[in-house]
Design an enzyme around this catalytic site. Structure first.
Site, PDB file in Angstrom:
ATOM      1  N   GLN A  69      -6.962  -3.527  -4.441  1.00  0.00           N
ATOM      2  CA  GLN A  69      -5.688  -3.630  -5.153  1.00  0.00           C
ATOM      3  C   GLN A  69      -5.141  -2.212  -5.018  1.00  0.00           C
ATOM      4  O   GLN A  69      -5.577  -1.295  -5.704  1.00  0.00           O
ATOM      5  CB  GLN A  69      -5.951  -4.029  -6.608  1.00  0.00           C
ATOM      6  N   THR A  80      -8.834   8.159  -1.884  1.00  0.00           N
ATOM      7  CA  THR A  80      -7.391   8.433  -1.977  1.00  0.00           C
ATOM      8  C   THR A  80      -7.079   9.744  -2.700  1.00  0.00           C
ATOM      9  O   THR A  80      -7.806  10.158  -3.612  1.00  0.00           O
ATOM     10  CB  THR A  80      -6.710   7.271  -2.742  1.00  0.00           C
ATOM     11  N   GLU A 135      -4.956   9.970  -4.839  1.00  0.00           N
ATOM     12  CA  GLU A 135      -4.705   9.637  -6.248  1.00  0.00           C
ATOM     13  C   GLU A 135      -5.862  10.096  -7.129  1.00  0.00           C
ATOM     14  O   GLU A 135      -5.704  10.238  -8.346  1.00  0.00           O
ATOM     15  CB  GLU A 135      -4.478   8.136  -6.419  1.00  0.00           C
ATOM     16  N   TYR A 145      -5.979   2.721 -11.074  1.00  0.00           N
ATOM     17  CA  TYR A 145      -6.281   2.736  -9.634  1.00  0.00           C
ATOM     18  C   TYR A 145      -7.076   3.985  -9.263  1.00  0.00           C
ATOM     19  O   TYR A 145      -8.115   3.908  -8.617  1.00  0.00           O
ATOM     20  CB  TYR A 145      -4.958   2.680  -8.855  1.00  0.00           C
ATOM     21  N   LYS A 188     -10.922   4.093  -7.907  1.00  0.00           N
ATOM     22  CA  LYS A 188     -11.205   4.666  -6.592  1.00  0.00           C
ATOM     23  C   LYS A 188     -12.197   5.836  -6.697  1.00  0.00           C
ATOM     24  O   LYS A 188     -12.966   6.090  -5.768  1.00  0.00           O
ATOM     25  CB  LYS A 188      -9.907   5.134  -5.932  1.00  0.00           C
TER      26      LYS A 188
HETATM   27  P1  NAP Z   1      -2.612  -2.638   1.623  1.00  0.00           P
HETATM   28  O1  NAP Z   1      -1.603  -2.747   2.712  1.00  0.00           O
HETATM   29  O2  NAP Z   1      -2.191  -2.953   0.233  1.00  0.00           O
HETATM   30  O3  NAP Z   1      -3.844  -3.587   2.000  1.00  0.00           O
HETATM   31  C1  NAP Z   1      -4.833  -3.910   1.081  1.00  0.00           C
HETATM   32  C2  NAP Z   1      -5.747  -4.948   1.690  1.00  0.00           C
HETATM   33  O4  NAP Z   1      -6.767  -5.270   0.729  1.00  0.00           O
HETATM   34  C3  NAP Z   1      -5.063  -6.279   2.039  1.00  0.00           C
HETATM   35  O5  NAP Z   1      -5.579  -6.748   3.263  1.00  0.00           O
HETATM   36  C4  NAP Z   1      -5.494  -7.200   0.904  1.00  0.00           C
HETATM   37  O6  NAP Z   1      -5.548  -8.561   1.268  1.00  0.00           O
HETATM   38  C5  NAP Z   1      -6.903  -6.685   0.671  1.00  0.00           C
HETATM   39  N1  NAP Z   1      -7.455  -7.090  -0.628  1.00  0.00           N
HETATM   40  C6  NAP Z   1      -6.830  -7.100  -1.838  1.00  0.00           C
HETATM   41  N2  NAP Z   1      -7.672  -7.563  -2.789  1.00  0.00           N
HETATM   42  C7  NAP Z   1      -8.835  -7.871  -2.160  1.00  0.00           C
HETATM   43  C8  NAP Z   1     -10.067  -8.406  -2.606  1.00  0.00           C
HETATM   44  N3  NAP Z   1     -10.272  -8.724  -3.889  1.00  0.00           N
HETATM   45  N4  NAP Z   1     -11.049  -8.594  -1.699  1.00  0.00           N
HETATM   46  C9  NAP Z   1     -10.850  -8.289  -0.389  1.00  0.00           C
HETATM   47  N5  NAP Z   1      -9.700  -7.781   0.089  1.00  0.00           N
HETATM   48  C10 NAP Z   1      -8.698  -7.569  -0.790  1.00  0.00           C
HETATM   49  O7  NAP Z   1      -3.253  -1.177   1.591  1.00  0.00           O
HETATM   50  P2  NAP Z   1      -3.279  -0.054   2.743  1.00  0.00           P
HETATM   51  O8  NAP Z   1      -2.094   0.805   2.566  1.00  0.00           O
HETATM   52  O9  NAP Z   1      -3.575  -0.684   4.051  1.00  0.00           O
HETATM   53  O10 NAP Z   1      -4.529   0.812   2.280  1.00  0.00           O
HETATM   54  C11 NAP Z   1      -5.836   0.553   2.770  1.00  0.00           C
HETATM   55  C12 NAP Z   1      -6.857   1.168   1.841  1.00  0.00           C
HETATM   56  O11 NAP Z   1      -6.669   2.559   1.773  1.00  0.00           O
HETATM   57  C13 NAP Z   1      -6.792   0.670   0.399  1.00  0.00           C
HETATM   58  O12 NAP Z   1      -8.097   0.649  -0.109  1.00  0.00           O
HETATM   59  C14 NAP Z   1      -5.964   1.736  -0.296  1.00  0.00           C
HETATM   60  O13 NAP Z   1      -6.247   1.759  -1.678  1.00  0.00           O
HETATM   61  C15 NAP Z   1      -6.439   2.958   0.428  1.00  0.00           C
HETATM   62  N6  NAP Z   1      -5.495   4.068   0.512  1.00  0.00           N
HETATM   63  C16 NAP Z   1      -4.242   3.870   0.962  1.00  0.00           C
HETATM   64  C17 NAP Z   1      -3.376   4.933   1.065  1.00  0.00           C
HETATM   65  C18 NAP Z   1      -1.982   4.755   1.602  1.00  0.00           C
HETATM   66  O14 NAP Z   1      -1.165   5.659   1.415  1.00  0.00           O
HETATM   67  N7  NAP Z   1      -1.680   3.675   2.290  1.00  0.00           N
HETATM   68  C19 NAP Z   1      -3.796   6.222   0.710  1.00  0.00           C
HETATM   69  C20 NAP Z   1      -5.124   6.403   0.295  1.00  0.00           C
HETATM   70  C21 NAP Z   1      -5.957   5.314   0.205  1.00  0.00           C
HETATM   71  P3  NAP Z   1      -4.238  -9.537   1.154  1.00  0.00           P
HETATM   72  O15 NAP Z   1      -3.372  -9.166   2.307  1.00  0.00           O
HETATM   73  O16 NAP Z   1      -4.817 -10.892   1.290  1.00  0.00           O
HETATM   74  O17 NAP Z   1      -3.646  -9.260  -0.183  1.00  0.00           O
HETATM   75  P1  GDP Z   2       1.518   6.234  -4.814  1.00  0.00           P
HETATM   76  O1  GDP Z   2       1.561   7.706  -4.567  1.00  0.00           O
HETATM   77  O2  GDP Z   2       0.297   5.579  -4.267  1.00  0.00           O
HETATM   78  O3  GDP Z   2       1.767   5.852  -6.232  1.00  0.00           O
HETATM   79  O4  GDP Z   2       2.692   5.634  -3.895  1.00  0.00           O
HETATM   80  P2  GDP Z   2       4.119   5.009  -4.256  1.00  0.00           P
HETATM   81  O5  GDP Z   2       4.864   4.928  -2.973  1.00  0.00           O
HETATM   82  O6  GDP Z   2       3.988   3.749  -5.056  1.00  0.00           O
HETATM   83  O7  GDP Z   2       4.788   6.094  -5.221  1.00  0.00           O
HETATM   84  C1  GDP Z   2       5.022   7.426  -4.790  1.00  0.00           C
HETATM   85  C2  GDP Z   2       5.821   8.165  -5.868  1.00  0.00           C
HETATM   86  O8  GDP Z   2       7.135   7.640  -5.907  1.00  0.00           O
HETATM   87  C3  GDP Z   2       5.261   8.030  -7.292  1.00  0.00           C
HETATM   88  O9  GDP Z   2       5.301   9.291  -7.905  1.00  0.00           O
HETATM   89  C4  GDP Z   2       6.221   7.090  -7.972  1.00  0.00           C
HETATM   90  O10 GDP Z   2       6.342   7.286  -9.373  1.00  0.00           O
HETATM   91  C5  GDP Z   2       7.514   7.481  -7.266  1.00  0.00           C
HETATM   92  N1  GDP Z   2       8.556   6.444  -7.370  1.00  0.00           N
HETATM   93  C6  GDP Z   2       9.809   6.625  -7.840  1.00  0.00           C
HETATM   94  N2  GDP Z   2      10.475   5.465  -7.842  1.00  0.00           N
HETATM   95  C7  GDP Z   2       9.629   4.523  -7.371  1.00  0.00           C
HETATM   96  C8  GDP Z   2       9.754   3.120  -7.154  1.00  0.00           C
HETATM   97  O11 GDP Z   2      10.776   2.505  -7.395  1.00  0.00           O
HETATM   98  N3  GDP Z   2       8.666   2.478  -6.636  1.00  0.00           N
HETATM   99  C9  GDP Z   2       7.501   3.144  -6.354  1.00  0.00           C
HETATM  100  N4  GDP Z   2       6.486   2.459  -5.821  1.00  0.00           N
HETATM  101  N5  GDP Z   2       7.342   4.468  -6.566  1.00  0.00           N
HETATM  102  C10 GDP Z   2       8.406   5.142  -7.075  1.00  0.00           C
END
Ligand code: NAP
Ligand code: GDP
Length: 324
Positions: free
Chosen positions: A84, A126, A128, A150, A154
């Site tokens: 999530q 992350t 975060e 979250y 994590k």
């Molecule tokens: P995302 O697009 O939201 O993808 C999340 C994936 O997790 C989706 O395939 C989702 O499946 C799956 N999932 C959700 N609940 C699950 C469950 N209960 N069991 C198994 N799978 C589940 O996220 P992302 O941006 O690719 O990020 C990938 C990973 O890196 C995540 O763990 C995220 O927290 C971490 N991360 C991301 C960022 C970033 O900036 N993108 C930065 C640091 C860490 P569905 O499609 O079926 O919902």
């Molecule tokens: P995060 O760093 O994983 O929380 O990534 P997000 O893209 O969700 O948010 C990045 C930053 O943008 C956070 O500080 C949010 O509070 C800020 N933010 C401001 N307005 C928005 C909004 O409308 N949606 C989201 N998702 N973030 C927002």
């Protein structure tokens, strides 16, 4: 010898790019997918790889399904990207977030320990976890201070990965990735929310864009670059933890300005501040120091924020034109 990889979260942004990368490298790719009532394969279709993946039914909350997936895939490498992943939603679903993002990691590590101890493991940690930052530039030695359910979940996932590495000598690495985006980013995240709105406003389909705290600063990189770092971590002789970031931070406001300017608009004419998007606790600024990843993995980002936002706006303009 062909390698097998198991990716949880294969339908997500990173899962799709990583699957593409591993397929290009000749891996047999297994993807864990949880049953959903609506279509979640759109990213894999956009990359043209939907049919190249072996799907295994499972959910990180369900230890039995995780064990089954690990034994079926017999993976050389497991990438735990399932989560999530939206900070904003984690206050509304704190328990689910804790189970999936926290305990889910243990389900996977336990399955590896019992059934496939030679498997190399990647945990999607992350920035975060740094939350209320304890150093101006965050690296692998910066203390953590998560600011959302979250981030807290994590942090558990991160430490259980370190613990299984130290307790059972698993090849388990944790990538502390700063925000990374792409045209495949989920629409709820701020960059994609902005680039989608820009495309809709430009085409007369939307009048305004409601945002929360636009003074927040993030270190944004391109997801395509970041999945390379994940793979590199698992090719090292020793498992370790790495910060992956660009080393540059920008406000949401300036990111908005870039996106609107790209289509000749002024963000100030469209952005409305809406308290509904403020968070109970905010991460004001993140700025990573990726020096270790550069030194040990030879990893460097290839895409700056202007290139990234341009790529995302262009992709959303194409999508919106198709809808018309
Ligand atoms: P995302 O697009 O939201 O993808 C999340 C994936 O997790 C989706 O395939 C989702 O499946 C799956 N999932 C959700 N609940 C699950 C469950 N209960 N069991 C198994 N799978 C589940 O996220 P992302 O941006 O690719 O990020 C990938 C990973 O890196 C995540 O763990 C995220 O927290 C971490 N991360 C991301 C960022 C970033 O900036 N993108 C930065 C640091 C860490 P569905 O499609 O079926 O919902
Ligand atoms: P995060 O760093 O994983 O929380 O990534 P997000 O893209 O969700 O948010 C990045 C930053 O943008 C956070 O500080 C949010 O509070 C800020 N933010 C401001 N307005 C928005 C909004 O409308 N949606 C989201 N998702 N973030 C927002």
């Amino acid at each position: 010898m062909q390698k097998n990889a198991l990716i949880t979260g294969v339908t997500g942004q990173d899962g799709a790019y990583l699957a593409q990368l591993l397929l290009q490298k000749g891996y047999q790719v297994y993807g864990l997918t949880a049953r959903r009532s609506s279509d979640t394969h759109w990213r894999l279709r956009e990359l043209g790889i939907e049919k190249d993946i072996h799907y295994l039914d499972g959910d990180l909350a369900d230890a039995c399904s995780i064990q089954r997936a690990v034994t079926k895939a017999a993976p050389h490498e497991v990438y735990n990207l399932g989560a999530q992943s939206f900070v904003g939603a984690s206050w509304n679903q704190p328990v689910t977030t804790g189970i999936v993002d926290g305990l889910g990691v243990t389900h996977l590590l336990e399955a590896i320990r019992q059934f496939a101890p030679e498997t190399r493991f990647y945990q999607a940690s992350t920035s975060e976890m740094f939350g209320l930052i304890q150093a101006e530039r965050q690296d692998e030695n910066t203390p953590f201070y998560p600011r959302s359910p979250y981030g807290v979940a994590k942090l558990y996932g991160h430490w259980i990965t370190v613990n299984y590495r130290e307790s059972f000598q698993l090849h388990a690495s944790s990538g502390i990735l700063f925000n990374h985006e792409s045209p495949l980013r989920g629409i709820e995240f701020v960059t994609r929310k902005v680039t989608d709105a820009v495309a809709r406003i430009k085409h007369g389909l939307q009048k305004e864009l409601r945002l929360g705290n636009i003074d927040a600063k993030r270190d944004w990189g391109f997801a395509g670059d970041y999945v390379q770092a994940m793979w590199l971590m698992l090719q090292q002789e020793r498992a370790d933890d790495y910060v992956v970031a660009t080393g540059t931070t920008t406000t949401v406001r300036d990111m908005c300005q870039l996106a609107f300017e790209h289509v000749g608009l002024n963000y100030q004419d469209y952005v409305v501040i809406d308290p509904a998007f403020f968070r109970p606790a905010e991460v004001d600024v993140l700025l990573g120091n990726p020096a270790k990843a550069a030194r040990q993995l030879g990893w460097r980002p290839t895409t700056d924020l202007v290139q990234l936002i341009t790529m995302m706006v262009d992709a959303d303009m194409r999508r919106v034109r198709k809808e018309l």
